[in-house]
Enzyme design. Structure first.
Site, PDB file in Angstrom:
ATOM      1  N   THR A  62      -5.218   5.595   2.543  1.00 45.28           N
ATOM      2  CA  THR A  62      -4.484   4.689   2.283  1.00 45.28           C
ATOM      3  C   THR A  62      -5.479   3.364   1.814  1.00 45.28           C
ATOM      4  OG1 THR A  62      -4.781   4.051   4.783  1.00 45.28           O
ATOM      5  CG2 THR A  62      -2.689   5.465   3.759  1.00 45.28           C
ATOM      6  N   CYS A  63      -5.058   2.433   2.050  1.00 39.55           N
ATOM      7  CA  CYS A  63      -6.371   1.116   1.382  1.00 39.55           C
ATOM      8  C   CYS A  63      -6.679   1.051   3.046  1.00 39.55           C
ATOM      9  CB  CYS A  63      -5.450  -0.251   1.364  1.00 39.55           C
ATOM     10  SG  CYS A  63      -5.268   0.216  -0.826  1.00 39.55           S
ATOM     11  N   ASP A  64      -6.062   1.755   4.231  1.00 36.95           N
ATOM     12  CA  ASP A  64      -6.437   0.938   5.524  1.00 36.95           C
ATOM     13  C   ASP A  64      -7.638   1.680   6.014  1.00 36.95           C
ATOM     14  OD1 ASP A  64      -6.292  -0.119   8.572  1.00 36.95           O
ATOM     15  OD2 ASP A  64      -4.433  -0.077   8.128  1.00 36.95           O
ATOM     16  N   SER A  65      -8.266   0.775   6.688  1.00 38.63           N
ATOM     17  CA  SER A  65      -9.787   0.950   7.625  1.00 38.63           C
ATOM     18  C   SER A  65     -10.055   1.862   8.305  1.00 38.63           C
ATOM     19  CB  SER A  65     -11.060   0.158   7.689  1.00 38.63           C
ATOM     20  OG  SER A  65     -10.131  -0.870   8.353  1.00 38.63           O
ATOM     21  N   ASN A  86       2.101   2.808   2.322  1.00 41.25           N
ATOM     22  CA  ASN A  86       0.888   2.356   0.916  1.00 41.25           C
ATOM     23  C   ASN A  86       0.931   3.549  -0.423  1.00 41.25           C
ATOM     24  OD1 ASN A  86      -2.612   2.050   1.227  1.00 41.25           O
ATOM     25  ND2 ASN A  86      -1.543   1.108   0.586  1.00 41.25           N
TER      26      ASN A  86
END
Length: 385
Positions: free
Chosen positions: A331-334, A371
């Site tokens: 996903t784009c989440d760190s 996402n």
């Protein structure tokens, strides 16, 4: 990659390597080995000195329930109307223990209508709600108590459980109202030390003495570990032996019937996740098509699963010396990062697959579609080796 008709029709695979070779799946795959699940169920039934009830929350898949019933499991720990109805449909003759100690009045009504006879409670306010709706005849109420956590991966006592003094008050109140008085506790998740249960059992006797009531049953909860990391294979027989020995020692002739409610300890080792390497960064970081928003949600809280095989797309095992790697999900989440580093072969490459063993507990129920990721195919195999 296109699939042959034979591959499309195949329902039971030999092992994860065959799945990789034949399908080269682009999305994560959860592989279930029913023989491992049934073997573990029989180990509990034969080794634990009492009734084994499965904690449905850990993996409520119908195939899991059906295989547990086939192996001889006759009790289930249910925590919601959904789980009550699921077990009522799949295992109508099994015992259902409603041991989530906090319920709405509507949930209590649903459970009473479903015929639930075993309840837990950890506060007077919740006990009064049970008194108002649950008939006393043949119904068991078990005050749940807590102690400072020892030897667990994380502490259930932060949310549930009465102090021993309050548990004694609740136990006395249960008996005075004509319900079957019992006690229950949960030592916390992934307890590998048998001593995690001992102090709880000794405290149960103190609670009984303070209340002047001997419990009919003592539910020693879950906490039974699955095999998560190399070199720390759980010794379930030692845990069973300690529970039985200490109960007999502290209760003597008044020993209550024992109950346990394993979740991950039953289902965890019967599954593996196949995740594909999406990319390798210049700094060596690995990006997978599964992560903490998918089947690996628990890892940041409880630690990595390191029983991992890395396979080429041809199903061959990578064998170069291991090196520590930072591993991210898709996903784009760190936040979508596994804790610390994983030891992975130095020759790992994009397109390879990680077969992550011991992933059967909570991997299905916590999987999201954040996402647009999270599709998790489920396949069956004869073994996970």
């Amino acid at each position: 990659m296109g699939l042959s008709e034979g591959n499309q029709a195949k329902t039971v695979w030999d092992n994860p390597a065959e799945i990789v070779r034949s399908l080269r799946p682009e999305n994560p795959v959860l592989v279930f080995a029913p023989t491992i699940l049934q073997d573990r169920a029989r180990q509990f039934i034969e080794g634990f000195p009492g009734l084994v009830t499965y904690a449905v929350k850990s993996n409520p898949e119908e195939a899991v329930i059906n295989n547990l019933v086939a192996a001889g499991i006759r009790g289930f720990d249910v925590a919601s109307p959904f789980e009550i109805d699921l077990i009522g449909r799949l295992a109508p003759m099994a015992a259902r223990h409603y041991h989530n100690p906090v319920r709405s009045t509507a949930e209590i009504a649903h459970a009473v209508a479903a015929g639930i006879k075993a309840w837990s409670v950890d506060s007077r306010s919740e006990l009064d709600k049970l008194f108002a709706q649950v008939p006393a005849e043949d119904c068991e109420i078990s005050p749940r108590f807590k102690l400072p956590v020892l030897g667990a991966a994380y502490d259930f006592g932060a949310k549930f459980g009465a102090t021993p003094d309050r548990a004694a008050e609740l136990l006395a109140a249960v008996a005075a109202r004509g319900y079957v008085p019992s006690l229950t506790f949960h030592p916390g998740t992934q307890c590998v030390d048998p001593g995690a249960w001992e102090q709880y059992i000794r405290t149960a006797r103190e609670i009984a003495d303070k209340a002047g009531v001997m419990p009919r049953r003592l539910n020693v909860g879950g906490g039974f570990p699955s095999w998560r990391v190399h070199g720390v294979e759980p010794d379930l027989p030692a845990i069973f032996e300690r529970i039985g020995t200490v109960t007999a020692e502290v209760f003597g002739e008044n020993a209550p019937q024992l109950v346990c409610e394993p979740g991950r300890g039953l289902c965890g080792d019967a599954f593996a996740i196949i995740a594909r390497v999406k990319a390798l960064r210049d700094d060596g970081a690995v990006f997978l098509n599964d992560g903490v928003y998918g089947g690996l949600t628990e890892l940041p809280m409880i630690g990595n699963l390191d029983r991992i095989d890395v396979l080429t797309p041809q199903g061959e095992r990578r064998s170069a010396p291991d090196a520590g790697r930072v591993v991210f999900g898709p996903t784009c989440d760190s936040v979508d990062r596994l804790p610390g580093e994983l030891a992975l072969p130095g020759d790992i490459a994009e397109g390879d697959y990680l077969v992550i063993n011991g992933a059967g507990a909570y991997s299905v129920v916590t999987n999201t579609r954040f996402n647009g990721f999270g599709e998790l195919q489920q396949l069956t195999a004869m073994s996970l080796g």
